[in-house]
Design a protein around this motif. Sequence first.
Motif, mmCIF file in Angstrom:
data_model
loop_
_atom_site.group_PDB
_atom_site.id
_atom_site.type_symbol
_atom_site.label_atom_id
_atom_site.label_comp_id
_atom_site.label_asym_id
_atom_site.label_seq_id
_atom_site.Cartn_x
_atom_site.Cartn_y
_atom_site.Cartn_z
ATOM 1 N N UNK A 21 0.796 -1.210 0.000
ATOM 2 C CA UNK A 21 0.000 0.000 0.000
ATOM 3 C C UNK A 21 0.838 1.273 0.000
ATOM 4 N N UNK A 22 2.133 1.105 0.170
ATOM 5 C CA UNK A 22 2.995 2.303 0.245
ATOM 6 C C UNK A 22 4.254 2.073 -0.589
ATOM 7 N N UNK A 23 4.159 2.337 -1.863
ATOM 8 C CA UNK A 23 5.342 2.207 -2.713
ATOM 9 C C UNK A 23 6.411 3.252 -2.293
ATOM 10 N N UNK A 24 7.627 3.122 -2.864
ATOM 11 C CA UNK A 24 8.747 4.029 -2.556
ATOM 12 C C UNK A 24 8.317 5.435 -2.949
ATOM 13 N N UNK A 25 8.563 6.340 -2.039
ATOM 14 C CA UNK A 25 8.261 7.750 -2.305
ATOM 15 C C UNK A 25 6.882 8.151 -1.839
ATOM 16 N N UNK A 26 6.134 7.193 -1.230
ATOM 17 C CA UNK A 26 4.778 7.529 -0.774
ATOM 18 C C UNK A 26 4.862 8.306 0.516
ATOM 19 N N UNK A 27 4.223 9.529 0.596
ATOM 20 C CA UNK A 27 4.228 10.265 1.846
ATOM 21 C C UNK A 27 3.221 9.622 2.806
ATOM 22 N N UNK A 28 3.641 9.437 4.057
ATOM 23 C CA UNK A 28 2.773 8.805 5.057
ATOM 24 C C UNK A 28 2.811 9.634 6.324
ATOM 25 N N UNK A 29 1.896 9.330 7.226
ATOM 26 C CA UNK A 29 1.912 9.898 8.560
ATOM 27 C C UNK A 29 2.063 8.762 9.550
ATOM 28 N N UNK A 30 2.868 8.979 10.536
ATOM 29 C CA UNK A 30 3.093 7.974 11.559
ATOM 30 C C UNK A 30 2.511 8.507 12.854
ATOM 31 N N UNK A 31 1.445 7.849 13.360
ATOM 32 C CA UNK A 31 0.791 8.265 14.585
ATOM 33 C C UNK A 31 1.529 7.627 15.747
ATOM 34 N N UNK A 32 2.009 8.467 16.722
ATOM 35 C CA UNK A 32 2.685 7.988 17.910
ATOM 36 C C UNK A 32 1.885 8.460 19.099
ATOM 37 N N UNK A 33 2.329 8.099 20.331
ATOM 38 C CA UNK A 33 1.539 8.362 21.524
ATOM 39 C C UNK A 33 1.288 9.831 21.741
ATOM 40 N N UNK A 34 2.198 10.661 21.393
ATOM 41 C CA UNK A 34 2.026 12.072 21.727
ATOM 42 C C UNK A 34 1.901 12.941 20.503
ATOM 43 N N UNK A 35 1.731 12.328 19.228
ATOM 44 C CA UNK A 35 1.537 13.153 18.053
ATOM 45 C C UNK A 35 1.692 12.334 16.808
ATOM 46 N N UNK A 36 2.167 13.022 15.700
ATOM 47 C CA UNK A 36 2.308 12.316 14.429
ATOM 48 C C UNK A 36 3.530 12.825 13.711
ATOM 49 N N UNK A 37 4.070 11.971 12.844
ATOM 50 C CA UNK A 37 5.284 12.299 12.109
ATOM 51 C C UNK A 37 4.984 12.117 10.632
ATOM 52 N N UNK A 38 5.522 13.090 9.793
ATOM 53 C CA UNK A 38 5.408 12.945 8.359
ATOM 54 C C UNK A 38 6.634 12.189 7.874
ATOM 55 N N UNK A 39 6.419 11.098 7.194
ATOM 56 C CA UNK A 39 7.533 10.285 6.719
ATOM 57 C C UNK A 39 7.283 9.965 5.258
ATOM 58 N N UNK A 40 8.459 9.567 4.577
ATOM 59 C CA UNK A 40 8.373 9.186 3.172
ATOM 60 C C UNK A 40 9.013 7.797 3.048
ATOM 61 N N UNK A 41 8.414 6.925 2.257
ATOM 62 C CA UNK A 41 8.913 5.558 2.077
ATOM 63 C C UNK A 41 10.131 5.630 1.173
ATOM 64 N N UNK A 42 11.298 5.085 1.714
ATOM 65 C CA UNK A 42 12.502 5.062 0.931
ATOM 66 C C UNK A 42 12.771 3.660 0.418
ATOM 67 N N UNK A 43 12.647 2.687 1.230
ATOM 68 C CA UNK A 43 12.993 1.346 0.806
ATOM 69 C C UNK A 43 12.093 0.363 1.583
ATOM 70 N N UNK A 44 11.040 -0.221 0.957
ATOM 71 C CA UNK A 44 10.175 -1.192 1.651
ATOM 72 C C UNK A 44 10.878 -2.519 1.853
#
Length: 439
Positions: A413-436
């Motif tokens: 569902x997340x090819x290389x270069x797909x922008x994602x959000x990572x939900x953590x306990x105290x917030x969220x992080x914007x991440x990009x898929x580099x190598x699945x």
Amino acid sequence: MSFFDHTAAVTAGSRVWEVGALCRAIADSLEARFNPVSVRGEITGFSRAGSGHCYFNIKDAAGQLRCAMFRRAAMALDFMPRDGELVEVRGKLGVYEQRGDLQLIVDSLQRAGQGAWFEQFLRLKAQLEAEGLFDAQRKRALPVMPKGIGVVTSLGAAALHDVATALRRRVPHIPVLIVPSLVQGAEAPASIVQALQQLYALAQRKGEPGVPDIDVILLVRGGGSMEDLWAFNDEQVARTIVQSPVPLISGVGHETDFTIADFCADLRAPTPTAAAELVAQPRQAWLDGLDLLQERMQSALLRQLDRHAQRLDVAAQRLGRPSQKLAQQRLQLSQLGQRTRHGLLMKVQQQGQTYQALEGDLKQKTMRRLERSREWLQQLSVRMELLNPQRVLERGYSVLTTQEGKVVASVDQAPVGTPLKAMVADGSLDVTVTQPKLL
């Protein structure tokens, strides 16, 4: 001195007699020469007076003699003398001075055989009786209320006056047709036959317009000697009488007179007046009969009404008066109402007690249920808390989602270069898929 001596004296001296003296002289002469005397002859014109004395003539072919039989001698008779009978009489000749009539005072009378007239009467009577002309089976009953009456008699006869008077007095509303006829003499039989046949023709046309209704016929004549009544002993008259299409009454002579016509007729009346009365029930009698019937019907109706009234009274007693019945019903209704209110009150009280009991039980059950529900909710809350994603994140896990918020559960569902959000306990992080990497 004898009658002949008196005659000689009158002739010789040209004596002028007083009538009474001459009658007495003749009576004395007759008594001296003939009495007592016996005579044989045929009775004619016999009659009995109310005093009991009998008067008649005795005759033969050559002459006749007036006779008187007083009550004392008549009481010794052992039979009823009739016209036409041949008799022997014994008595005294005399003169009835008041009339100057020669008469025989009869002391005794006995039959000497039957005269020619009477013998002829008996022969015809026996012949017609043998032929059945007198049979009772052929006699018809008289109409109770005739519509019309036919009468055959002489216009100059006393019988017509008697009949007309009786009919006018008793039934003036019934029409009467009189057909005149001779009733005495050699030509009388043919005249009677013709008159009867004339009435028969009308009776057979009964009901036709303009034709008088004839329901009954009267053949009448007053009294007389056998010779006077001989026309009613004629054979042709007898045969014509039995041919009548309607009932015929013979009213010929007096009560002691009998003729062949009497035997042939449907009914014999002792006199002409009696013949009229037999077919003339007085109108007043019918009116009286109607009044009697009306009284009987009224009485019967009143009795019927009385019976129904009595039945109604009995029914009324059973039902009572409406006001009483209504009062009873009101009392019953009031009692029923009281019973109903009492019953409802008892029911309400019972239901109230039941309700209170049910309410208490319901409260207890509700409290227990609430308590169990509270415990169950607490358990669910604990379980839900354990399943809370935040708690998972607090243990160091994160959840990757696409920019649209879809959870990423596979590397596909997340090819290389797909922008994602990572939900953590105290917030969220914007991440990009580099190598699945695959597991």
